[in-house]
Design an enzyme around this catalytic site. Structure first.
Site, PDB file in Angstrom:
ATOM      1  N   CYS A 273       0.803  -1.229   0.000  1.00  0.00           N
ATOM      2  CA  CYS A 273       0.000   0.000   0.000  1.00  0.00           C
ATOM      3  C   CYS A 273       0.835   1.277   0.000  1.00  0.00           C
ATOM      4  O   CYS A 273       0.841   2.001  -0.986  1.00  0.00           O
ATOM      5  CB  CYS A 273      -0.923   0.003   1.209  1.00  0.00           C
ATOM      6  SG  CYS A 273      -2.120  -1.337   1.166  1.00  0.00           S
TER       7      CYS A 273
HETATM    8  N1  LIG Z   1      -2.669  -5.899   2.091  1.00  0.00           N
HETATM    9  C1  LIG Z   1      -3.128  -4.804   2.664  1.00  0.00           C
HETATM   10  O1  LIG Z   1      -2.769  -4.503   3.793  1.00  0.00           O
HETATM   11  C2  LIG Z   1      -4.129  -3.915   1.961  1.00  0.00           C
HETATM   12  C3  LIG Z   1      -4.800  -2.948   2.722  1.00  0.00           C
HETATM   13  C4  LIG Z   1      -5.727  -2.122   2.111  1.00  0.00           C
HETATM   14  C5  LIG Z   1      -5.955  -2.245   0.743  1.00  0.00           C
HETATM   15  N2  LIG Z   1      -5.274  -3.169   0.006  1.00  0.00           N
HETATM   16  C6  LIG Z   1      -5.585  -3.249  -1.419  1.00  0.00           C
HETATM   17  O2  LIG Z   1      -6.409  -4.384  -1.654  1.00  0.00           O
HETATM   18  C7  LIG Z   1      -6.092  -4.984  -2.902  1.00  0.00           C
HETATM   19  C8  LIG Z   1      -5.706  -6.445  -2.697  1.00  0.00           C
HETATM   20  O3  LIG Z   1      -4.529  -6.502  -1.907  1.00  0.00           O
HETATM   21  P1  LIG Z   1      -4.073  -7.813  -1.150  1.00  0.00           P
HETATM   22  O4  LIG Z   1      -3.007  -7.395  -0.196  1.00  0.00           O
HETATM   23  O5  LIG Z   1      -5.225  -8.594  -0.645  1.00  0.00           O
HETATM   24  O6  LIG Z   1      -3.409  -8.628  -2.367  1.00  0.00           O
HETATM   25  P2  LIG Z   1      -2.982 -10.165  -2.373  1.00  0.00           P
HETATM   26  O7  LIG Z   1      -1.914 -10.293  -3.393  1.00  0.00           O
HETATM   27  O8  LIG Z   1      -2.729 -10.642  -0.988  1.00  0.00           O
HETATM   28  O9  LIG Z   1      -4.291 -10.918  -2.867  1.00  0.00           O
HETATM   29  C9  LIG Z   1      -4.810 -10.785  -4.133  1.00  0.00           C
HETATM   30  C10 LIG Z   1      -5.336 -12.133  -4.573  1.00  0.00           C
HETATM   31  O10 LIG Z   1      -5.982 -11.952  -5.816  1.00  0.00           O
HETATM   32  C11 LIG Z   1      -5.738 -13.104  -6.610  1.00  0.00           C
HETATM   33  N3  LIG Z   1      -6.015 -12.737  -7.986  1.00  0.00           N
HETATM   34  C12 LIG Z   1      -5.259 -12.028  -8.853  1.00  0.00           C
HETATM   35  N4  LIG Z   1      -5.903 -11.867 -10.018  1.00  0.00           N
HETATM   36  C13 LIG Z   1      -7.104 -12.472  -9.879  1.00  0.00           C
HETATM   37  C14 LIG Z   1      -8.212 -12.654 -10.737  1.00  0.00           C
HETATM   38  N5  LIG Z   1      -8.240 -12.141 -11.967  1.00  0.00           N
HETATM   39  N6  LIG Z   1      -9.258 -13.338 -10.274  1.00  0.00           N
HETATM   40  C15 LIG Z   1      -9.263 -13.865  -9.029  1.00  0.00           C
HETATM   41  N7  LIG Z   1      -8.242 -13.732  -8.175  1.00  0.00           N
HETATM   42  C16 LIG Z   1      -7.165 -13.036  -8.592  1.00  0.00           C
HETATM   43  C17 LIG Z   1      -4.313 -13.467  -6.289  1.00  0.00           C
HETATM   44  O11 LIG Z   1      -4.037 -14.813  -6.593  1.00  0.00           O
HETATM   45  C18 LIG Z   1      -4.249 -13.177  -4.786  1.00  0.00           C
HETATM   46  O12 LIG Z   1      -4.560 -14.301  -4.016  1.00  0.00           O
HETATM   47  C19 LIG Z   1      -4.988  -4.134  -3.501  1.00  0.00           C
HETATM   48  O13 LIG Z   1      -5.545  -3.174  -4.340  1.00  0.00           O
HETATM   49  C20 LIG Z   1      -4.385  -3.451  -2.291  1.00  0.00           C
HETATM   50  O14 LIG Z   1      -3.777  -2.221  -2.628  1.00  0.00           O
HETATM   51  C21 LIG Z   1      -4.386  -4.026   0.596  1.00  0.00           C
END
Ligand SMILES: NC(=O)c1ccc[n+]([C@@H]2O[C@H](COP(=O)([O-])OP(=O)(O)OC[C@H]3O[C@@H](n4cnc5c(N)ncnc54)[C@H](O)[C@@H]3O)[C@@H](O)[C@H]2O)c1
Length: 445
Positions: A273
């Site tokens: 992030c």
């Molecule tokens: N990790 C954090 O602390 C956090 C906090 C707030 C917001 N975010 C935001 O949330 C979003 C997700 O982040 P995250 O940390 O959960 O990512 P992550 O990488 O942990 O998880 C994303 C998941 O999506 C899957 N994926 C990718 N493409 C896909 C598709 N087309 N269909 C289905 N699944 C798919 C991946 O395999 C993965 O398991 C991002 O935009 C991030 O900026 C993250």
């Protein structure tokens, strides 16, 4: 009307909820809906993750396997790689990654891929919500035309909103259910129904007038952190130059009960992030001829911290008449923050890369990260993965320098202080008592 139709399914808990992308954000969200009594289906492209969930186990630290198992056993929750089941969902929430390209431009290809799967099955009566952090306009400029391309119409056939995720992995106090949720629909109906959905699992829902406001609010939150951490990092370097204890300065300033919020310096920013999100905002601003200077400056200051840490190590070794080349350096912690296993964008990667380039023999210990891979840009000095070593007395004694990169709680800092000669502490992990009783030379950020 479509609004009433979806809202009444939600009220009766008969709405089927789909979450696309089961990572740090998506899995806890899916679990919350299942716990609230909805039938929740997670969509993943990673077969291993889907299989683990269906087998009743969790790969996310904040979600207990026992909880997943119970929900799977009760048929409240399941994961699938078959996107055809999207047809069965009344509400679909997109939680896929939003990284940056090498050029530091937004990479919304994951959002587009997920939205493409939804579009191919979109039908009357669905509410679609984007949660992935992204630039203002993604929901109404990119997703809306895609979905209306099917011939279906917003408000008449489907609803569309943005609601940013604020999860803070590893934070036991604030988790999905007790972090207020901002919701902004592309239309008023979309806002209302999306807010209604989230109110089933989150105590406080805060509705705003548009998806763009919600998208921008998220970017403001993380930009605020990036800028203030940048300021703290600059302060740390300033204090180092003036031989003043930064941490004591921050502690003193933080006694002010108003108008000051403490931010802390460190070896650099990491995670999915803070290092990335401000670029989504500055990129969009540039499209409109606006140069966001705070974002650029924070990025410049923060990205130089690994270099500063390497300088501190080099200075420490130099005082002991040792060269970096051939020295044995042990990093304590490689995750980007305390007590979690996430190494995405971790400053440890850049520090290791720089140390290896200078010929150091780098090892690491991290109770949460058993292996560290160098798949991306951090390959100047070779991309051999590293394995976490055990923190034996021998390991501590033979290190020329110990570098505390992440202040993980399970590490026995007292033993570290007793058995080593040189420590660079980038997190103020060593208390005053430990420092006083240690025979090691301790260099603090
Ligand atoms: N990790 C954090 O602390 C956090 C906090 C707030 C917001 N975010 C935001 O949330 C979003 C997700 O982040 P995250 O940390 O959960 O990512 P992550 O990488 O942990 O998880 C994303 C998941 O999506 C899957 N994926 C990718 N493409 C896909 C598709 N087309 N269909 C289905 N699944 C798919 C991946 O395999 C993965 O398991 C991002 O935009 C991030 O900026 C993250």
């Amino acid at each position: 009307m479509i609004k009433e139709q979806i809202a009444s399914l939600i009220t009766a808990k008969r709405a089927q909820v789909g979450v696309v992308g089961l990572g740090y954000v998506g899995l806890p969200l899916l679990v919350e809906f299942a716990r609230a009594g909805f039938t929740a289906t997670g969509f993943e492209i990673d077969q291993n993750k889907a299989a683990q969930i269906n087998g009743g186990s969790s790969y996310i630290g904040d979600v207990a396997s026992s909880v997943v198992k119970e929900l799977v056993d009760n048929k409240r929750l399941r994961a699938t790689t078959d996107f055809d089941h999207l047809k069965d969902c009344d509400a679909v929430i997109i939680c896929v990654p939003t990284p940056l390209r090498k050029t530091k431009e937004p990479d919304v290809s994951y959002i587009l891929a997920a939205a493409g799967e939804i579009k191919n099955r979109l039908h009357r009566g669905q509410l679609i919500i984007l949660e992935s952090t992204t630039y203002p306009g993604t929901t109404d400029e990119v997703l809306l035309p895609m979905f209306e391309d099917t011939g279906l119409k917003l408000d008449r056939d489907f609803l569309l909103a943005f609601s940013p995720e604020r999860v803070d992995p590893g934070n036991p106090q604030f988790q999905t259910h007790n972090i207020p949720k901002v919701v902004g629909g592309v239309t008023a109906d979309s806002t209302e129904v999306a807010a209604h959905l989230y109110s089933q699992i989150v105590k406080d829902v805060y509705a705003v007038s548009s998806a763009r406001v919600a998208e921008t609010a998220k970017l403001l939150e993380n930009t605020c952190r990036a800028v203030n951490i940048g300021m703290a990092n600059e302060m740390a370097r300033l204090c180092y130059a003036l031989n003043i204890d930064t941490w004591e300065v921050i502690r003193a300033a933080a006694t002010k009960p108003f108008g000051f919020m403490p931010f802390y310096p460190g070896p650099g920013i990491g995670g999915h992030c803070i290092p990335l999100d401000p670029h989504y905002l500055s990129w969009k601003a540039r499209q409109h001829g606006f140069d966001s200077r705070f974002i650029g400056l924070a990025e410049e200051v923060n990205s130089r911290m690994p270099e500063h840490v390497v300088q501190l190590i080099s200075d420490g070794l130099n005082d002991e008449r040792k060269a970096m080349n051939g020295s044995r350096i042990l990093l304590l912690g490689v995750a980007y923050k305390k007590d979690i296993d996430d190494v995405r964008e971790s400053p440890a990667l850049s520090i290791i890369d720089r140390l290896r380039t200078k010929g150091a023999n780098v090892r690491y210990h991290d109770p949460f990260v058993s292996q560290l891979r160098f798949d991306d840009a951090h390959t100047d000095a070779g991309d051999e993965p590293l394995e976490s070593v055990s923190l034996s007395d021998e390991e501590l004694r033979t290190a020329d320098c110990i570098v505390i990169v992440t202040d993980h709680s399970p590490i026995d800092y007292q033993r570290v202080c007793q058995l080593t000669s040189l420590i660079v502490d980038t997190r103020n992990a060593l208390t005053r008592d430990l420092r006083r009783d240690s025979s090691a030379r301790i260099i603090r950020l």
